[in-house]
Scaffold this active site. Sequence first.
Site, PDB file in Angstrom:
ATOM      1  N   ASP A   1       3.453   3.186 -20.676  1.00 18.89           N
ATOM      2  CA  ASP A   1       2.094   3.744 -20.539  1.00 18.89           C
ATOM      3  C   ASP A   1       2.132   4.876 -19.524  1.00 18.89           C
ATOM      4  OD1 ASP A   1      -0.612   4.044 -20.967  1.00 18.89           O
ATOM      5  OD2 ASP A   1      -1.218   2.326 -19.757  1.00 18.89           O
TER       6      ASP A   1
ATOM      7  N   TYR B   1       0.847  -1.195   0.000  1.00 22.53           N
ATOM      8  CA  TYR B   1       0.000   0.000   0.000  1.00 22.53           C
ATOM      9  C   TYR B   1       0.883   1.245   0.000  1.00 22.53           C
ATOM     10  CZ  TYR B   1      -3.182   3.622   1.629  1.00 22.53           C
ATOM     11  OH  TYR B   1      -3.914   4.775   1.741  1.00 22.53           O
ATOM     12  N   LEU B   2       0.549   2.208  -0.857  1.00 24.95           N
ATOM     13  CA  LEU B   2       1.362   3.413  -1.000  1.00 24.95           C
ATOM     14  C   LEU B   2       0.576   4.640  -0.524  1.00 24.95           C
ATOM     15  CD1 LEU B   2       2.797   2.738  -4.569  1.00 24.95           C
ATOM     16  CD2 LEU B   2       3.883   2.254  -2.366  1.00 24.95           C
TER      17      LEU B   2
END
Length: 286
Positions: free
Chosen positions: A194, A93-94
Amino acid sequence: MWQYIYEQISASIDAPFSCDKPRSLKTASDKQIYILENPQYQFFIKLAAKGHKSHFEAEVIGLEHLRIAGDLYIPQVISCGITAQKSFLILEYLPFTSPTESDWQRFGQQLAQLHQFEPQSMYGWQEDNYIGATVQPNQWHKKWATFFAEQRIGYQLQLLKEKGHELANIDSVIDKVKTLLHNHQPEASLLHGDLWQGNCNFIYQQACLFDPACYYGDRETDLAMTELFGKFPMPFYQGYNQIWPLDDGYEYRKPVYQLYHILNHALLFGGNYLASAHSLIINLDV
């Protein structure tokens, strides 16, 4: 399903993990996104149909290459696999933070350094992967003009034709792109593939990349993408050019590099992207 996923996390972190209630996040994609948390740990998980496993596996490979190649923050992969019903990818989790101008400038410098990391002698990737939900062919090739014309523009046009959207004569467009890129033989740089604002953020003032579509190609394609769907702040480009300046030919080539992503959006979403792609094809400067 969730118990199996908790067991995979526990095995990866070598500590017991469980979660009272996965927290769902809204997403516009075909994936389900959740935060798994307890007082000790937080994780980010993507769920999709079982057939999506190859997409997640390709993402893991891209993330690992980006981690090895540069100083940008790349989320740690916790686990990737399938349950009886779903495929899944679990990442750390960031806690994203708001960047300053100097953070954006450093991001540009770090991207240039990533592009300079161990260039290859050919263009392509170790396997086909994905650009969004679309297969991205990556057969190795010695000539950049041929690689990009055939495996990027031509391939997308063929997929659109198969869906009933024949935007132009495919062979003619391929020849046009080869002419436009004639004699352009850039270093084959490791690319994110991307790179728009939805696939990067900042964590503790450090730029972070995710959702890659990696391959080795012209670094200008990454830069062109940063200008397509909401241009990055100017300090980003200033930082990049401090490390590895772009030449004047970039502005000439940028539209054809952006065409690839417009074609993919036309394939995935239709609508105005079809008209935008047709307009870009007509106006290719050769």
